[in-house]
Design a protein around this motif. Structure first.
Motif, PDB file in Angstrom:
ATOM      1  N   ARG A   9      84.670  69.427  86.260  1.00  0.00           N
ATOM      2  CA  ARG A   9      84.611  68.369  85.252  1.00  0.00           C
ATOM      3  C   ARG A   9      83.221  67.754  85.246  1.00  0.00           C
ATOM      4  NH1 ARG A   9      89.653  64.433  85.920  1.00  0.00           N
ATOM      5  NH2 ARG A   9      88.781  63.714  83.942  1.00  0.00           N
ATOM      6  N   ARG A  10      82.622  67.639  84.081  1.00  0.00           N
ATOM      7  CA  ARG A  10      81.295  67.060  83.939  1.00  0.00           C
ATOM      8  C   ARG A  10      81.379  65.547  84.083  1.00  0.00           C
ATOM      9  NH1 ARG A  10      78.180  69.098  78.831  1.00  0.00           N
ATOM     10  NH2 ARG A  10      78.090  70.933  80.179  1.00  0.00           N
ATOM     11  N   VAL A  11      80.466  65.017  84.858  1.00  0.00           N
ATOM     12  CA  VAL A  11      80.448  63.567  85.065  1.00  0.00           C
ATOM     13  C   VAL A  11      80.123  62.875  83.742  1.00  0.00           C
ATOM     14  CG1 VAL A  11      79.358  61.667  86.300  1.00  0.00           C
ATOM     15  CG2 VAL A  11      79.731  63.856  87.455  1.00  0.00           C
ATOM     16  N   ARG A  12      80.890  61.862  83.438  1.00  0.00           N
ATOM     17  CA  ARG A  12      80.701  61.153  82.172  1.00  0.00           C
ATOM     18  C   ARG A  12      79.399  60.345  82.225  1.00  0.00           C
ATOM     19  NH1 ARG A  12      84.535  60.483  78.450  1.00  0.00           N
ATOM     20  NH2 ARG A  12      84.204  58.947  76.809  1.00  0.00           N
ATOM     21  N   LEU A  13      78.588  60.481  81.180  1.00  0.00           N
ATOM     22  CA  LEU A  13      77.307  59.782  81.139  1.00  0.00           C
ATOM     23  C   LEU A  13      77.479  58.327  80.724  1.00  0.00           C
ATOM     24  CD1 LEU A  13      74.644  62.139  79.506  1.00  0.00           C
ATOM     25  CD2 LEU A  13      74.957  61.566  81.914  1.00  0.00           C
ATOM     26  N   ASN A  14      76.640  57.483  81.283  1.00  0.00           N
ATOM     27  CA  ASN A  14      76.475  56.117  80.813  1.00  0.00           C
ATOM     28  C   ASN A  14      75.011  55.766  81.053  1.00  0.00           C
ATOM     29  OD1 ASN A  14      76.194  55.377  83.566  1.00  0.00           O
ATOM     30  ND2 ASN A  14      78.407  55.063  83.734  1.00  0.00           N
ATOM     31  N   ARG A  15      74.608  54.604  80.603  1.00  0.00           N
ATOM     32  CA  ARG A  15      73.190  54.236  80.713  1.00  0.00           C
ATOM     33  C   ARG A  15      72.737  54.184  82.173  1.00  0.00           C
ATOM     34  NH1 ARG A  15      69.104  51.885  77.652  1.00  0.00           N
ATOM     35  NH2 ARG A  15      67.667  50.516  78.813  1.00  0.00           N
ATOM     36  N   GLU A  16      73.584  53.623  83.029  1.00  0.00           N
ATOM     37  CA  GLU A  16      73.202  53.501  84.433  1.00  0.00           C
ATOM     38  C   GLU A  16      72.970  54.866  85.063  1.00  0.00           C
ATOM     39  OE1 GLU A  16      74.856  51.486  88.599  1.00  0.00           O
ATOM     40  OE2 GLU A  16      76.020  51.340  86.744  1.00  0.00           O
ATOM     41  N   ARG A  17      73.835  55.836  84.762  1.00  0.00           N
ATOM     42  CA  ARG A  17      73.670  57.175  85.339  1.00  0.00           C
ATOM     43  C   ARG A  17      72.419  57.849  84.794  1.00  0.00           C
ATOM     44  NH1 ARG A  17      75.057  61.571  87.810  1.00  0.00           N
ATOM     45  NH2 ARG A  17      75.360  63.567  86.754  1.00  0.00           N
ATOM     46  N   VAL A  18      72.137  57.666  83.510  1.00  0.00           N
ATOM     47  CA  VAL A  18      70.934  58.251  82.914  1.00  0.00           C
ATOM     48  C   VAL A  18      69.683  57.687  83.591  1.00  0.00           C
ATOM     49  CG1 VAL A  18      69.535  58.354  80.810  1.00  0.00           C
ATOM     50  CG2 VAL A  18      72.003  58.787  80.684  1.00  0.00           C
ATOM     51  N   LEU A  19      69.655  56.381  83.781  1.00  0.00           N
ATOM     52  CA  LEU A  19      68.484  55.748  84.396  1.00  0.00           C
ATOM     53  C   LEU A  19      68.337  56.166  85.853  1.00  0.00           C
ATOM     54  CD1 LEU A  19      68.736  52.140  82.913  1.00  0.00           C
ATOM     55  CD2 LEU A  19      67.280  54.034  82.145  1.00  0.00           C
ATOM     56  N   GLU A  20      69.442  56.256  86.555  1.00  0.00           N
ATOM     57  CA  GLU A  20      69.402  56.684  87.964  1.00  0.00           C
ATOM     58  C   GLU A  20      68.826  58.092  88.072  1.00  0.00           C
ATOM     59  OE1 GLU A  20      72.549  57.669  91.606  1.00  0.00           O
ATOM     60  OE2 GLU A  20      73.209  56.492  89.880  1.00  0.00           O
ATOM     61  N   ALA A  21      69.275  58.973  87.178  1.00  0.00           N
ATOM     62  CA  ALA A  21      68.762  60.348  87.194  1.00  0.00           C
ATOM     63  C   ALA A  21      67.290  60.384  86.817  1.00  0.00           C
ATOM     64  CB  ALA A  21      69.577  61.211  86.230  1.00  0.00           C
ATOM     65  N   ALA A  22      66.887  59.535  85.880  1.00  0.00           N
ATOM     66  CA  ALA A  22      65.489  59.505  85.452  1.00  0.00           C
ATOM     67  C   ALA A  22      64.581  59.025  86.581  1.00  0.00           C
ATOM     68  CB  ALA A  22      65.339  58.590  84.228  1.00  0.00           C
ATOM     69  N   VAL A  23      65.025  58.011  87.326  1.00  0.00           N
ATOM     70  CA  VAL A  23      64.243  57.513  88.457  1.00  0.00           C
ATOM     71  C   VAL A  23      64.095  58.599  89.517  1.00  0.00           C
ATOM     72  CG1 VAL A  23      64.293  55.906  90.414  1.00  0.00           C
ATOM     73  CG2 VAL A  23      64.776  55.077  88.105  1.00  0.00           C
ATOM     74  N   THR A  24      65.188  59.278  89.833  1.00  0.00           N
ATOM     75  CA  THR A  24      65.148  60.353  90.829  1.00  0.00           C
ATOM     76  C   THR A  24      64.234  61.480  90.380  1.00  0.00           C
ATOM     77  OG1 THR A  24      67.403  59.849  91.552  1.00  0.00           O
ATOM     78  CG2 THR A  24      66.540  62.022  92.108  1.00  0.00           C
ATOM     79  N   LEU A  25      64.310  61.830  89.099  1.00  0.00           N
ATOM     80  CA  LEU A  25      63.475  62.908  88.576  1.00  0.00           C
ATOM     81  C   LEU A  25      61.999  62.512  88.583  1.00  0.00           C
ATOM     82  CD1 LEU A  25      63.384  65.733  87.336  1.00  0.00           C
ATOM     83  CD2 LEU A  25      63.770  64.700  85.084  1.00  0.00           C
ATOM     84  N   ALA A  26      61.709  61.276  88.205  1.00  0.00           N
ATOM     85  CA  ALA A  26      60.325  60.803  88.217  1.00  0.00           C
ATOM     86  C   ALA A  26      59.766  60.807  89.637  1.00  0.00           C
ATOM     87  CB  ALA A  26      60.233  59.411  87.607  1.00  0.00           C
ATOM     88  N   ASP A  27      60.613  60.489  90.618  1.00  0.00           N
ATOM     89  CA  ASP A  27      60.178  60.556  92.011  1.00  0.00           C
ATOM     90  C   ASP A  27      59.743  61.971  92.379  1.00  0.00           C
ATOM     91  OD1 ASP A  27      60.728  57.883  92.386  1.00  0.00           O
ATOM     92  OD2 ASP A  27      62.664  58.218  93.358  1.00  0.00           O
TER      93      ASP A  27
END
Length: 237
Positions: A9-27
């Motif tokens: 099952r794909r994790v449901r997206l929300n703004r918080e998850r998008v931002l968390e992933a973006a921060v991790t990716l930018a790191d």
């Protein structure tokens, strides 16, 4: 009867998850390499799915900055104003050192977000609660400047020279020759440059102890703020 294979099952997206992933990716890849398409790949969604949660790349960066600000420790209300300011600045410094791209992101924001304004307002509030007049608080906020975020724009900051990281590491022999040459032309600079132990990874100035220099300047400012406060300083001429 054949058993159907379970589909993850794909994790449901929300703004918080998008931002968390973006921060991790930018790191991992840096802020310049971050894009909506690259973030969508990381989350295993189509790029258009992101736009349900962030309006565009600028909104994404705003949200990432806010996520970093949430990592900064809140002010300790029962501490004196000096300890509260110092603790918050050093906590901000730790957050920005964990996310090296964050300084570039926050300096690129043309309009401060509510989180940025709340952060700045908390500093003003600490000074005012400490008995500073609005006039003095105004000027000390200017003096504190970027140190509020845990960084400074230094005279010898390597970021001012985009080719600085490309310079080959100097050998002890070549460094000795360089200092000998500089000692003739710039004796005062060499005198102070060789007066204390050095950290080769410093961004304040090549070889300087970055953390020590930051805290030294911060304490110097706080001491000055306290003296002005006790004197009842005013900007009135």
């Amino acid at each position: 009867m054949s058993q159907q294979a379970e589909v993850p099952r794909r994790v449901r997206l929300n703004r918080e998850r998008v931002l968390e992933a973006a921060v991790t990716l930018a790191d991992e890849i840096g802020i310049d390499a971050l894009s909506m398409r690259r973030l969508a790949q990381e989350l295993d969604v189509v790029p258009m799915a992101l736009y349900k949660h962030v309006a565009d790349k600028e909104d994404l960066l705003d949200g990432m900055v806010e996520a970093i600000i949430r990592e900064i420790d809140p002010p300790v209300l029962d501490a004196g104003w000096r300890d509260a300011i110092r603790g918050r600045v050093l906590s901000a410094r730790s957050a920005f050192r964990r996310h090296r791209w964050a300084r570039q992101a926050i300096e690129s924001r043309s309009n401060p977000t509510p989180a940025v304004l709340e952060y700045q307002d908390s500093f003003a509030g600490i000074f005012l609660a400490g008995g500073f007049t609005p006039d003095l608080a105004h000027h000390v906020m200017h003096a504190l400047g970027g140190r509020m975020w845990g960084f400074t724009q230094e005279l010898f900051d390597g970021s001012a020279n985009p080719k600085a990281d490309a310079q080959p590491v100097a050998t002890p022999e070549s460094q000795a020759q360089m200092f000998a040459h500089m000692a003739v032309l710039y004796p005062n600079i060499v005198t102070i440059a060789t007066a204390t132990p050095h950290d080769d990874k410093s961004v304040v100035g090549h070889g300087c102890d970055d953390q020590f220099e930051f805290e030294f300047a911060l304490d110097l400012l706080l001491d000055g703020f306290e003296r002005l406060h006790r004197r009842g300083w005013t900007s009135a001429r």
